[in-house]
Design a protein around this motif. Structure first.
Motif, mmCIF file in Angstrom:
data_model
loop_
_atom_site.group_PDB
_atom_site.id
_atom_site.type_symbol
_atom_site.label_atom_id
_atom_site.label_comp_id
_atom_site.label_asym_id
_atom_site.label_seq_id
_atom_site.Cartn_x
_atom_site.Cartn_y
_atom_site.Cartn_z
ATOM 1 N N VAL A 80 -33.141 4.286 -138.449
ATOM 2 C CA VAL A 80 -34.087 5.389 -138.267
ATOM 3 C C VAL A 80 -34.121 5.761 -136.800
ATOM 4 C CG1 VAL A 80 -36.487 6.153 -138.474
ATOM 5 C CG2 VAL A 80 -35.491 4.665 -140.235
ATOM 6 N N ASN A 81 -33.951 7.037 -136.512
ATOM 7 C CA ASN A 81 -33.974 7.543 -135.141
ATOM 8 C C ASN A 81 -35.094 8.572 -134.976
ATOM 9 O OD1 ASN A 81 -30.717 7.665 -135.985
ATOM 10 N ND2 ASN A 81 -31.179 6.429 -134.172
ATOM 11 N N ALA A 82 -35.664 8.629 -133.782
ATOM 12 C CA ALA A 82 -36.621 9.674 -133.431
ATOM 13 C C ALA A 82 -36.065 10.444 -132.240
ATOM 14 C CB ALA A 82 -37.978 9.074 -133.086
ATOM 15 N N LEU A 83 -35.802 11.726 -132.432
ATOM 16 C CA LEU A 83 -35.371 12.582 -131.332
ATOM 17 C C LEU A 83 -36.619 13.090 -130.621
ATOM 18 C CD1 LEU A 83 -32.425 13.671 -130.516
ATOM 19 C CD2 LEU A 83 -32.606 12.389 -132.667
ATOM 20 N N VAL A 84 -36.843 12.643 -129.405
ATOM 21 C CA VAL A 84 -37.996 13.074 -128.629
ATOM 22 C C VAL A 84 -37.506 14.182 -127.703
ATOM 23 C CG1 VAL A 84 -39.798 12.368 -127.013
ATOM 24 C CG2 VAL A 84 -39.068 10.809 -128.827
ATOM 25 N N ILE A 85 -37.854 15.404 -128.040
ATOM 26 C CA ILE A 85 -37.197 16.575 -127.467
ATOM 27 C C ILE A 85 -38.138 17.368 -126.569
ATOM 28 C CG2 ILE A 85 -35.893 18.665 -128.046
ATOM 29 C CD1 ILE A 85 -35.409 17.402 -130.822
ATOM 30 N N GLY A 86 -37.563 17.908 -125.491
ATOM 31 C CA GLY A 86 -38.301 18.791 -124.590
ATOM 32 C C GLY A 86 -38.114 20.239 -124.983
ATOM 33 N N TYR A 87 -38.173 21.132 -124.017
ATOM 34 C CA TYR A 87 -38.086 22.561 -124.292
ATOM 35 C C TYR A 87 -36.698 22.949 -124.808
ATOM 36 C CZ TYR A 87 -42.074 22.673 -121.036
ATOM 37 O OH TYR A 87 -43.265 22.453 -120.403
ATOM 38 N N ILE A 88 -36.685 23.749 -125.867
ATOM 39 C CA ILE A 88 -35.437 24.262 -126.433
ATOM 40 C C ILE A 88 -35.551 25.776 -126.534
ATOM 41 C CG2 ILE A 88 -33.747 24.035 -128.296
ATOM 42 C CD1 ILE A 88 -35.270 21.558 -129.235
ATOM 43 N N ARG A 89 -34.438 26.447 -126.334
ATOM 44 C CA ARG A 89 -34.436 27.905 -126.462
ATOM 45 C C ARG A 89 -34.384 28.262 -127.951
ATOM 46 N NH1 ARG A 89 -33.327 30.772 -122.196
ATOM 47 N NH2 ARG A 89 -31.884 29.215 -121.355
ATOM 48 N N PHE A 100 -30.811 14.217 -119.188
ATOM 49 C CA PHE A 100 -31.294 13.217 -118.236
ATOM 50 C C PHE A 100 -32.608 13.637 -117.575
ATOM 51 C CE2 PHE A 100 -29.172 16.072 -115.353
ATOM 52 C CZ PHE A 100 -29.854 15.945 -114.147
ATOM 53 N N LYS A 101 -32.810 14.953 -117.377
ATOM 54 C CA LYS A 101 -34.077 15.414 -116.780
ATOM 55 C C LYS A 101 -35.247 15.065 -117.683
ATOM 56 C CE LYS A 101 -32.097 19.379 -114.291
ATOM 57 N NZ LYS A 101 -32.115 20.861 -114.158
ATOM 58 N N TRP A 102 -35.048 15.270 -118.973
ATOM 59 C CA TRP A 102 -36.124 14.978 -119.913
ATOM 60 C C TRP A 102 -36.329 13.474 -120.087
ATOM 61 C CZ3 TRP A 102 -39.808 18.092 -120.884
ATOM 62 C CH2 TRP A 102 -39.594 19.465 -120.870
ATOM 63 N N LYS A 103 -35.273 12.694 -119.892
ATOM 64 C CA LYS A 103 -35.426 11.235 -119.937
ATOM 65 C C LYS A 103 -36.339 10.777 -118.799
ATOM 66 C CE LYS A 103 -31.046 10.056 -122.159
ATOM 67 N NZ LYS A 103 -29.725 9.403 -122.001
ATOM 68 N N ILE A 104 -36.136 11.357 -117.619
ATOM 69 C CA ILE A 104 -36.993 11.014 -116.471
ATOM 70 C C ILE A 104 -38.438 11.410 -116.757
ATOM 71 C CG2 ILE A 104 -37.469 11.546 -114.047
ATOM 72 C CD1 ILE A 104 -34.412 11.934 -113.698
ATOM 73 N N LEU A 113 -45.643 6.215 -118.219
ATOM 74 C CA LEU A 113 -46.173 5.292 -117.217
ATOM 75 C C LEU A 113 -47.261 5.883 -116.341
ATOM 76 C CD1 LEU A 113 -42.742 3.763 -116.086
ATOM 77 C CD2 LEU A 113 -44.396 2.761 -117.677
ATOM 78 N N LEU A 114 -47.463 7.192 -116.411
ATOM 79 C CA LEU A 114 -48.410 7.868 -115.528
ATOM 80 C C LEU A 114 -49.839 7.391 -115.787
ATOM 81 C CD1 LEU A 114 -47.910 10.119 -113.396
ATOM 82 C CD2 LEU A 114 -48.726 11.752 -115.110
ATOM 83 N N PRO A 115 -50.581 7.017 -114.732
ATOM 84 C CA PRO A 115 -51.983 6.616 -114.918
ATOM 85 C C PRO A 115 -52.801 7.763 -115.511
ATOM 86 C CG PRO A 115 -51.192 6.003 -112.731
ATOM 87 C CD PRO A 115 -50.134 6.867 -113.334
ATOM 88 N N GLU A 116 -53.817 7.429 -116.265
ATOM 89 C CA GLU A 116 -54.632 8.431 -116.926
ATOM 90 C C GLU A 116 -55.235 9.440 -115.944
ATOM 91 O OE1 GLU A 116 -56.609 10.715 -119.679
ATOM 92 O OE2 GLU A 116 -54.971 9.267 -119.948
ATOM 93 N N SER A 117 -55.609 8.968 -114.778
ATOM 94 C CA SER A 117 -56.224 9.852 -113.789
ATOM 95 C C SER A 117 -55.260 10.952 -113.354
ATOM 96 C CB SER A 117 -56.681 9.059 -112.573
ATOM 97 O OG SER A 117 -55.572 8.378 -111.966
ATOM 98 N N LEU A 118 -53.960 10.639 -113.330
ATOM 99 C CA LEU A 118 -52.963 11.640 -112.965
ATOM 100 C C LEU A 118 -52.523 12.451 -114.172
ATOM 101 C CD1 LEU A 118 -50.727 9.563 -110.491
ATOM 102 C CD2 LEU A 118 -52.513 11.227 -109.955
ATOM 103 N N ALA A 119 -52.424 11.800 -115.313
ATOM 104 C CA ALA A 119 -52.030 12.512 -116.532
ATOM 105 C C ALA A 119 -53.027 13.616 -116.850
ATOM 106 C CB ALA A 119 -51.919 11.538 -117.702
ATOM 107 N N ALA A 120 -54.306 13.389 -116.538
ATOM 108 C CA ALA A 120 -55.356 14.377 -116.822
ATOM 109 C C ALA A 120 -55.204 15.628 -115.973
ATOM 110 C CB ALA A 120 -56.726 13.763 -116.606
ATOM 111 N N LYS A 121 -54.451 15.527 -114.881
ATOM 112 C CA LYS A 121 -54.258 16.667 -113.988
ATOM 113 C C LYS A 121 -53.042 17.515 -114.360
ATOM 114 C CE LYS A 121 -56.448 14.326 -110.100
ATOM 115 N NZ LYS A 121 -56.284 13.828 -108.696
#
Length: 244
Positions: free
Chosen positions: A177-186, A223-227, A234-242
Protein backbone atom coordinates in the motif's frame (compact mmCIF):
# COMPACT_ATOMS: atom_id res chain seq x y z
CA UNK A 1 6.73 -11.24 -9.28
CA UNK A 2 7.95 -10.51 -12.80
CA UNK A 3 7.47 -6.76 -13.27
CA UNK A 4 6.94 -7.30 -17.01
CA UNK A 5 3.87 -9.46 -16.46
CA UNK A 6 0.76 -7.87 -17.91
CA UNK A 7 -1.59 -6.77 -15.17
CA UNK A 8 -5.01 -5.24 -14.72
CA UNK A 9 -5.10 -1.78 -13.13
CA UNK A 10 -8.29 -0.37 -11.62
CA UNK A 11 -8.26 3.44 -11.42
CA UNK A 12 -11.02 4.91 -9.28
CA UNK A 13 -11.72 8.57 -9.93
CA UNK A 14 -10.07 8.17 -13.32
CA UNK A 15 -11.29 11.49 -14.70
CA UNK A 16 -8.69 13.54 -12.82
CA UNK A 17 -5.83 14.97 -14.86
CA UNK A 18 -3.26 12.84 -13.03
CA UNK A 19 -5.36 9.70 -13.36
CA UNK A 20 -5.70 10.20 -17.12
CA UNK A 21 -1.93 10.34 -17.41
CA UNK A 22 -1.75 7.15 -15.35
CA UNK A 23 -4.02 5.46 -17.87
CA UNK A 24 -1.59 6.31 -20.67
CA UNK A 25 1.48 5.25 -18.72
CA UNK A 26 0.03 1.96 -17.48
CA UNK A 27 -0.96 1.11 -21.05
CA UNK A 28 2.57 1.92 -22.19
CA UNK A 29 3.81 -0.66 -19.66
CA UNK A 30 1.59 -3.24 -21.32
CA UNK A 31 -1.07 -3.39 -18.63
CA UNK A 32 -4.84 -3.32 -19.08
CA UNK A 33 -6.77 -0.52 -17.39
CA UNK A 34 -10.27 -0.29 -15.98
CA UNK A 35 -10.98 3.45 -15.72
CA UNK A 36 -13.88 4.26 -13.41
CA UNK A 37 -15.53 7.65 -12.90
CA UNK A 38 -18.88 9.41 -12.72
CA UNK A 39 -18.04 11.23 -15.96
CA UNK A 40 -17.64 8.32 -18.36
CA UNK A 41 -18.06 10.51 -21.43
CA UNK A 42 -14.99 12.57 -20.55
CA UNK A 43 -12.97 9.38 -20.21
CA UNK A 44 -14.25 8.01 -23.51
CA UNK A 45 -13.37 11.30 -25.22
CA UNK A 46 -9.89 11.16 -23.67
CA UNK A 47 -9.35 7.62 -24.93
CA UNK A 48 -10.54 8.56 -28.42
CA UNK A 49 -8.56 11.81 -28.61
CA UNK A 50 -5.34 10.09 -27.53
CA UNK A 51 -5.99 7.04 -29.78
CA UNK A 52 -5.49 4.66 -26.88
CA UNK A 53 -5.88 0.92 -27.43
CA UNK A 54 -9.56 0.35 -26.65
CA UNK A 55 -8.98 -3.38 -26.34
CA UNK A 56 -6.83 -2.69 -23.25
CA UNK A 57 -8.83 0.05 -21.54
CA UNK A 58 -12.44 -0.08 -20.42
CA UNK A 59 -14.58 2.64 -18.88
CA UNK A 60 -17.02 2.03 -16.04
CA UNK A 61 -19.30 4.28 -14.02
CA UNK A 62 -18.22 4.77 -10.41
CA UNK A 63 -19.44 7.29 -7.84
CA UNK A 64 -17.12 7.56 -4.84
CA UNK A 65 -19.87 9.06 -2.69
CA UNK A 66 -22.51 6.44 -3.56
CA UNK A 67 -21.36 3.99 -0.92
CA UNK A 68 -24.27 1.59 -1.37
CA UNK A 69 -23.23 0.95 -4.98
CA UNK A 70 -19.63 0.00 -4.22
CA UNK A 71 -20.08 -3.69 -3.50
CA UNK A 72 -22.07 -4.20 -6.70
CA UNK A 73 -19.49 -2.22 -8.68
CA UNK A 74 -16.67 -4.43 -7.42
CA UNK A 75 -18.59 -7.68 -7.80
CA UNK A 76 -19.33 -6.90 -11.44
CA UNK A 77 -15.77 -6.07 -12.47
CA UNK A 78 -14.85 -8.15 -15.56
CA UNK A 79 -11.55 -9.10 -13.91
CA UNK A 80 -10.27 -8.50 -10.40
CA UNK A 81 -7.33 -6.05 -10.35
CA UNK A 82 -3.65 -6.51 -9.64
CA UNK A 83 -3.21 -2.79 -8.92
CA UNK A 84 -5.76 -0.31 -7.56
CA UNK A 85 -5.36 3.47 -7.68
CA UNK A 86 -7.78 5.65 -5.70
CA UNK A 87 -7.56 9.07 -7.37
CA UNK A 88 -11.00 10.51 -6.62
CA UNK A 89 -10.85 14.00 -5.18
CA UNK A 90 -12.97 17.04 -4.45
CA UNK A 91 -12.05 20.51 -3.19
CA UNK A 92 -13.96 23.58 -2.08
CA UNK A 93 -12.56 26.80 -0.64
CA UNK A 94 -11.95 26.59 3.10
CA UNK A 95 -14.10 29.61 3.94
CA UNK A 96 -16.97 28.14 1.95
CA UNK A 97 -16.52 24.80 3.71
CA UNK A 98 -16.72 26.54 7.08
CA UNK A 99 -20.09 28.14 6.41
CA UNK A 100 -21.64 25.59 4.02
CA UNK A 101 -21.43 22.06 5.37
CA UNK A 102 -22.61 20.62 2.05
CA UNK A 103 -19.24 21.31 0.47
CA UNK A 104 -17.32 20.08 3.50
CA UNK A 105 -19.38 16.89 3.56
CA UNK A 106 -18.72 16.25 -0.13
CA UNK A 107 -14.97 16.56 0.48
CA UNK A 108 -15.24 14.06 3.32
CA UNK A 109 -17.26 11.65 1.22
CA UNK A 110 -15.08 11.76 -1.89
CA UNK A 111 -11.60 12.23 -0.41
CA UNK A 112 -11.92 9.90 2.56
CA UNK A 113 -15.15 7.97 3.08
CA UNK A 114 -15.44 6.81 -0.51
CA UNK A 115 -11.87 5.53 -0.42
CA UNK A 116 -12.44 3.63 2.81
CA UNK A 117 -15.67 2.14 1.46
CA UNK A 118 -14.40 0.77 -1.85
CA UNK A 119 -10.86 -0.08 -0.72
CA UNK A 120 -12.19 -2.08 2.24
CA UNK A 121 -14.26 -4.14 -0.18
CA UNK A 122 -11.29 -4.68 -2.48
CA UNK A 123 -8.81 -5.42 0.31
CA UNK A 124 -11.05 -7.92 2.09
CA UNK A 125 -11.63 -10.00 -1.03
CA UNK A 126 -9.12 -12.72 -0.24
CA UNK A 127 -10.28 -14.68 -3.25
CA UNK A 128 -8.52 -12.14 -5.47
CA UNK A 129 -5.05 -13.65 -5.67
CA UNK A 130 -4.09 -11.02 -8.25
CA UNK A 131 -4.09 -8.10 -5.82
CA UNK A 132 -0.56 -6.84 -5.22
CA UNK A 133 -0.78 -3.08 -4.75
CA UNK A 134 -3.16 -0.32 -3.60
CA UNK A 135 -2.18 3.31 -4.18
CA UNK A 136 -4.04 6.24 -2.66
CA UNK A 137 -3.57 9.85 -3.72
CA UNK A 138 -3.24 12.10 -0.68
CA UNK A 139 -1.90 15.63 -0.24
CA UNK A 140 0.65 17.81 1.55
CA UNK A 141 -2.43 19.63 2.87
CA UNK A 142 -2.98 16.66 5.17
CA UNK A 143 0.44 16.84 6.84
CA UNK A 144 -0.35 19.78 9.14
CA UNK A 145 -3.53 21.68 9.85
CA UNK A 146 -3.31 25.16 8.31
CA UNK A 147 -5.94 27.87 8.56
CA UNK A 148 -6.07 28.29 4.78
CA UNK A 149 -7.28 24.75 3.99
CA UNK A 150 -7.70 22.67 7.13
CA UNK A 151 -11.12 21.24 6.24
CA UNK A 152 -9.81 19.78 2.98
CA UNK A 153 -6.53 18.90 4.71
CA UNK A 154 -8.36 16.94 7.40
CA UNK A 155 -9.90 14.65 4.79
CA UNK A 156 -6.48 13.95 3.30
CA UNK A 157 -4.90 13.42 6.73
CA UNK A 158 -7.60 10.88 7.55
CA UNK A 159 -7.07 9.11 4.21
CA UNK A 160 -3.31 8.90 4.75
CA UNK A 161 -3.80 7.37 8.21
CA UNK A 162 -6.29 4.89 6.78
CA UNK A 163 -3.77 3.84 4.13
CA UNK A 164 -1.08 3.44 6.80
CA UNK A 165 -3.27 1.01 8.71
CA UNK A 166 -4.35 -0.79 5.55
CA UNK A 167 -0.68 -1.28 4.68
CA UNK A 168 -0.17 -3.07 7.99
CA UNK A 169 -3.35 -5.10 7.53
CA UNK A 170 -2.30 -6.36 4.11
CA UNK A 171 1.41 -6.88 4.81
CA UNK A 172 0.96 -10.59 5.60
CA UNK A 173 -0.60 -11.09 2.16
CA UNK A 174 2.33 -9.23 0.56
CA UNK A 175 0.04 -6.52 -0.82
CA UNK A 176 1.86 -3.19 -0.93
CA UNK A 177 0.00 0.00 0.00
CA UNK A 178 1.39 3.38 -1.03
CA UNK A 179 0.28 6.93 -0.22
CA UNK A 180 1.20 9.62 -2.74
CA UNK A 181 1.54 12.82 -0.72
CA UNK A 182 1.29 15.42 -3.44
CA UNK A 183 1.82 19.18 -3.65
CA UNK A 184 0.51 21.61 -6.25
CA UNK A 185 -0.37 20.12 -9.64
CA UNK A 186 -1.44 21.93 -12.78
CA UNK A 187 -4.93 20.44 -12.86
CA UNK A 188 -8.52 21.60 -13.15
CA UNK A 189 -9.06 21.21 -9.39
CA UNK A 190 -6.53 24.01 -8.82
CA UNK A 191 -7.75 26.36 -11.54
CA UNK A 192 -8.17 29.91 -10.28
CA UNK A 193 -5.97 29.44 -7.21
CA UNK A 194 -2.94 31.68 -6.67
CA UNK A 195 -0.12 29.15 -6.46
CA UNK A 196 3.68 29.42 -6.57
CA UNK A 197 4.51 28.65 -10.20
CA UNK A 198 7.93 27.21 -9.32
CA UNK A 199 6.26 24.54 -7.18
CA UNK A 200 3.58 23.43 -9.65
CA UNK A 201 4.04 19.92 -11.06
CA UNK A 202 2.63 18.60 -14.33
CA UNK A 203 0.13 15.70 -14.21
CA UNK A 204 2.32 13.36 -16.32
CA UNK A 205 5.25 13.96 -13.95
CA UNK A 206 3.19 12.98 -10.90
CA UNK A 207 1.74 9.98 -12.76
CA UNK A 208 5.23 8.52 -13.18
CA UNK A 209 5.59 8.23 -9.41
CA UNK A 210 2.29 6.39 -9.21
CA UNK A 211 2.91 4.00 -12.08
CA UNK A 212 6.44 3.25 -10.84
CA UNK A 213 5.66 3.12 -7.12
CA UNK A 214 7.99 0.91 -5.08
CA UNK A 215 7.71 -0.37 -1.52
CA UNK A 216 7.99 2.95 0.34
CA UNK A 217 4.74 3.95 2.02
CA UNK A 218 4.90 7.75 1.72
CA UNK A 219 5.90 8.89 -1.77
CA UNK A 220 6.41 12.63 -2.26
CA UNK A 221 7.04 13.59 -5.91
CA UNK A 222 9.63 16.34 -6.50
CA UNK A 223 12.59 17.15 -4.21
CA UNK A 224 11.20 20.62 -3.38
CA UNK A 225 8.03 19.09 -2.05
CA UNK A 226 10.01 16.48 -0.11
CA UNK A 227 11.78 19.32 1.71
CA UNK A 228 8.46 21.08 2.36
CA UNK A 229 6.95 17.79 3.60
CA UNK A 230 9.69 17.30 6.20
CA UNK A 231 9.55 20.96 7.27
CA UNK A 232 5.78 20.73 7.78
CA UNK A 233 6.15 17.59 9.88
CA UNK A 234 8.82 19.08 12.14
CA UNK A 235 7.73 22.72 12.35
CA UNK A 236 6.81 23.83 15.90
CA UNK A 237 3.15 24.68 16.36
CA UNK A 238 3.95 28.32 17.07
CA UNK A 239 5.51 28.63 13.62
CA UNK A 240 3.05 26.38 11.82
CA UNK A 241 0.24 28.70 13.00
CA UNK A 242 1.89 31.57 11.11
CA UNK A 243 1.78 29.78 7.76
CA UNK A 244 -0.58 31.36 5.22
Amino acid sequence: MNQNTKKTVLILGANSDVAKQCIKQYLEKGHSVVAASRNTKSLEDFIHTNTLDQSKVSVLSFDAADFDSHYKFYAELPIKPHIVVYAAGFLVDNQKALIDFKGAKQMMEVNYMGGVSILNIIAMDKSNKNLERIIGLSSLSGVRGRKSNFVYGSTKAAFTQYLAGLRQELASRKVVVNALVIGYIRTKINEGLELNESLIMEPDYVAKFIVNAGNTFIIVPNFKWKIIYHILRLLPESLAAKLP
